[in-house]
Motif scaffolding. Sequence first.
Motif, PDB file in Angstrom:
ATOM      1  N   SER A 196      10.313  12.218  -4.480  1.00 18.19           N
ATOM      2  CA  SER A 196       9.212  11.507  -3.846  1.00 18.19           C
ATOM      3  C   SER A 196       8.053  11.389  -4.821  1.00 18.19           C
ATOM      4  CB  SER A 196       8.733  12.255  -2.598  1.00 18.19           C
ATOM      5  OG  SER A 196       9.785  12.427  -1.677  1.00 18.19           O
ATOM      6  N   ARG A 197       7.320  10.333  -4.736  1.00 20.44           N
ATOM      7  CA  ARG A 197       6.167  10.144  -5.603  1.00 20.44           C
ATOM      8  C   ARG A 197       5.141  11.249  -5.372  1.00 20.44           C
ATOM      9  NH1 ARG A 197       5.367   3.573  -4.875  1.00 20.44           N
ATOM     10  NH2 ARG A 197       7.304   2.982  -5.943  1.00 20.44           N
ATOM     11  N   GLY A 198       4.615  11.767  -6.456  1.00 15.59           N
ATOM     12  CA  GLY A 198       3.626  12.823  -6.361  1.00 15.59           C
ATOM     13  C   GLY A 198       4.212  14.218  -6.370  1.00 15.59           C
ATOM     14  N   VAL A 199       5.550  14.320  -6.390  1.00 14.11           N
ATOM     15  CA  VAL A 199       6.197  15.631  -6.427  1.00 14.11           C
ATOM     16  C   VAL A 199       6.016  16.243  -7.815  1.00 14.11           C
ATOM     17  CG1 VAL A 199       8.495  16.686  -6.536  1.00 14.11           C
ATOM     18  CG2 VAL A 199       7.878  15.272  -4.603  1.00 14.11           C
TER      19      VAL A 199
ATOM     20  N   ARG B  80       3.397  14.461  15.931  1.00 13.83           N
ATOM     21  CA  ARG B  80       3.859  15.696  15.282  1.00 13.83           C
ATOM     22  C   ARG B  80       5.195  15.526  14.559  1.00 13.83           C
ATOM     23  NH1 ARG B  80       0.761  19.978  16.550  1.00 13.83           N
ATOM     24  NH2 ARG B  80      -0.622  19.815  18.368  1.00 13.83           N
ATOM     25  N   GLN B  81       5.795  14.347  14.685  1.00 16.22           N
ATOM     26  CA  GLN B  81       7.070  14.082  14.009  1.00 16.22           C
ATOM     27  C   GLN B  81       6.893  13.373  12.669  1.00 16.22           C
ATOM     28  OE1 GLN B  81       9.896  12.172  16.701  1.00 16.22           O
ATOM     29  NE2 GLN B  81       8.895  13.140  18.449  1.00 16.22           N
ATOM     30  N   ILE B  82       5.649  13.092  12.301  1.00 17.14           N
ATOM     31  CA  ILE B  82       5.390  12.444  11.012  1.00 17.14           C
ATOM     32  C   ILE B  82       5.788  13.397   9.890  1.00 17.14           C
ATOM     33  CG2 ILE B  82       3.580  11.594   9.474  1.00 17.14           C
ATOM     34  CD1 ILE B  82       2.102  10.591  11.965  1.00 17.14           C
ATOM     35  N   ARG B  83       6.587  12.911   8.959  1.00 19.82           N
ATOM     36  CA  ARG B  83       7.113  13.741   7.881  1.00 19.82           C
ATOM     37  C   ARG B  83       6.307  13.564   6.599  1.00 19.82           C
ATOM     38  NH1 ARG B  83      13.685  12.788   8.240  1.00 19.82           N
ATOM     39  NH2 ARG B  83      13.890  13.039  10.509  1.00 19.82           N
ATOM     40  N   ALA B  84       6.187  14.655   5.872  1.00 21.96           N
ATOM     41  CA  ALA B  84       5.568  14.571   4.547  1.00 21.96           C
ATOM     42  C   ALA B  84       6.464  13.738   3.640  1.00 21.96           C
ATOM     43  CB  ALA B  84       5.382  15.972   3.973  1.00 21.96           C
ATOM     44  N   GLY B  85       5.861  13.064   2.663  1.00 21.09           N
ATOM     45  CA  GLY B  85       6.636  12.259   1.735  1.00 21.09           C
ATOM     46  C   GLY B  85       5.809  11.141   1.145  1.00 21.09           C
TER      47      GLY B  85
ATOM     48  N   VAL C 233       0.864  -1.187   0.000  1.00 18.62           N
ATOM     49  CA  VAL C 233       0.000   0.000   0.000  1.00 18.62           C
ATOM     50  C   VAL C 233       0.897   1.232   0.000  1.00 18.62           C
ATOM     51  CG1 VAL C 233      -1.687   1.356   1.308  1.00 18.62           C
ATOM     52  CG2 VAL C 233      -1.917  -1.127   1.170  1.00 18.62           C
ATOM     53  N   GLU C 234       0.591   2.171  -0.876  1.00 22.43           N
ATOM     54  CA  GLU C 234       1.380   3.393  -1.002  1.00 22.43           C
ATOM     55  C   GLU C 234       0.546   4.595  -0.587  1.00 22.43           C
ATOM     56  OE1 GLU C 234       2.775   3.728  -4.984  1.00 22.43           O
ATOM     57  OE2 GLU C 234       3.644   1.720  -5.023  1.00 22.43           O
ATOM     58  N   LEU C 235       1.243   5.613  -0.065  1.00 19.69           N
ATOM     59  CA  LEU C 235       0.557   6.844   0.332  1.00 19.69           C
ATOM     60  C   LEU C 235       1.531   8.011   0.239  1.00 19.69           C
ATOM     61  CD1 LEU C 235      -2.023   8.175   1.559  1.00 19.69           C
ATOM     62  CD2 LEU C 235      -0.951   7.860   3.797  1.00 19.69           C
ATOM     63  N   SER C 236       1.066   9.109  -0.351  1.00 19.38           N
ATOM     64  CA  SER C 236       1.836  10.353  -0.370  1.00 19.38           C
ATOM     65  C   SER C 236       1.211  11.310   0.632  1.00 19.38           C
ATOM     66  CB  SER C 236       1.823  10.978  -1.776  1.00 19.38           C
ATOM     67  OG  SER C 236       2.575  10.192  -2.665  1.00 19.38           O
ATOM     68  N   ILE C 237       2.020  11.782   1.573  1.00 24.86           N
ATOM     69  CA  ILE C 237       1.553  12.699   2.615  1.00 24.86           C
ATOM     70  C   ILE C 237       2.038  14.098   2.284  1.00 24.86           C
ATOM     71  CG2 ILE C 237       1.619  13.229   5.082  1.00 24.86           C
ATOM     72  CD1 ILE C 237       2.259  10.276   5.583  1.00 24.86           C
ATOM     73  N   GLU C 238       1.115  15.003   2.100  1.00 22.48           N
ATOM     74  CA  GLU C 238       1.456  16.378   1.790  1.00 22.48           C
ATOM     75  C   GLU C 238       1.902  17.113   3.050  1.00 22.48           C
ATOM     76  OE1 GLU C 238       1.562  17.700  -1.209  1.00 22.48           O
ATOM     77  OE2 GLU C 238       0.870  15.843  -2.140  1.00 22.48           O
TER      78      GLU C 238
ATOM     79  N   ASP D 182      11.366   7.561   5.873  1.00 19.25           N
ATOM     80  CA  ASP D 182      11.857   6.468   5.043  1.00 19.25           C
ATOM     81  C   ASP D 182      10.959   6.346   3.806  1.00 19.25           C
ATOM     82  OD1 ASP D 182      13.033   4.234   4.019  1.00 19.25           O
ATOM     83  OD2 ASP D 182      12.322   2.853   5.584  1.00 19.25           O
ATOM     84  N   GLU D 183      11.200   7.239   2.849  1.00 18.23           N
ATOM     85  CA  GLU D 183      10.310   7.354   1.695  1.00 18.23           C
ATOM     86  C   GLU D 183      10.635   6.372   0.587  1.00 18.23           C
ATOM     87  OE1 GLU D 183       9.322  11.370   0.312  1.00 18.23           O
ATOM     88  OE2 GLU D 183      10.833  12.068   1.728  1.00 18.23           O
ATOM     89  N   VAL D 184       9.656   6.173  -0.273  1.00 18.45           N
ATOM     90  CA  VAL D 184       9.865   5.487  -1.549  1.00 18.45           C
ATOM     91  C   VAL D 184      10.233   6.557  -2.561  1.00 18.45           C
ATOM     92  CG1 VAL D 184       8.788   4.165  -3.389  1.00 18.45           C
ATOM     93  CG2 VAL D 184       8.219   3.674  -1.015  1.00 18.45           C
TER      94      VAL D 184
END
Length: 337
Positions: free
Chosen positions: A166-169, A78-83, A38-43, A104-106
């Motif tokens: 990063s995917r979605g960039v 609050r430490q969750i990073r976009a990616g 499962v993949e997800l891009s976090i803005e 740890d991004e794809v």
Amino acid sequence: MKRILLALVLLVATATLAAGGIVWWWLQRPLPLAAPSVELSIEPGTAPRAVAQAWVQAGVQTSPEFLYQWFRWSGQARQIRAGSYEIERGATPRQLLDKMVRGDEVLESVRFIEGWTFRQLRAELARATALKPATATLSDEALMAALGAPGVAPEGRFFPDTYAYSRGVSDLTVLKRAHAAMQRRLAQTWAERPADTPLRSMDDLLVLASIVEKETGQAADRPKVAAVFLNRLRVGMPLQTDPTVIYGLGERFDGNLRKRDLQTDTPFNTYTRAGLPPTPIAMPGLESLRASVKPAPTKALYFVSRGDGSSVFSDNLADHNRAVNQYQRAPRSSGTP
């Protein structure tokens, strides 16, 4: 009464321990997924609750409230990073959060090759997977304005390299990096120029380096190729280099450079016009930039291809003509006449 209170205390403690055990069990269990991965891009700026909901919508088959409460309870929400992230079957809630906290991004990558034109670069961007095509409908002029360089021709302005993203960039983000990299490399190389260079500006350096890039068959010859063109600039000789003529022909070039092409005047025809052409003709690499400010110590004014990628360099026309007769069967050499 004391017995009742004691019983209540024991009941609450038992319930707390049971709940804690359930939570501990849940944190160690693999998350059920709707697919093998499962993949997800976090803005940037996405709230932790929205992150939890997004994972469930993407295919993590658990309660979004459970995920969100785990993020909060861990103290790392609050430490969750976009990616861009990907988890595979077997990943636990703890591993999912650790991945986002570490960033740890794809990552995907796109490579721009030395000697490519801007048209080739844009085609490669269009083929790049997982890039948001923000520039697809922009003209070259509008694209350069978006990069903060309005009125600047885009040819040669991007450094050839491999760029991870990063995917979605947005593809504009990748172009900004490549543009900034070329500006940085160009400035660093220009600072190393000798006092007697005939080049007048960083733009001159970029243009010459692009010609050197296109004219060099073997890397070892690059400083000598640069020296020939610099020597010609010093004495006022036309550069007479085929790649600039070909560039000036654009889509009209069919792979065969004819005598009439060399005689047809365009801003890029270095047979009919003296000096450097108005813009680069391709993306030069770092070695071509360096060769253009640190050429080989030679007086050569001519070179001709041996046919194996290497070239023969000559100081005078008589020697050059002999080299042409020896290595070229065609009436005209493929190197600088």
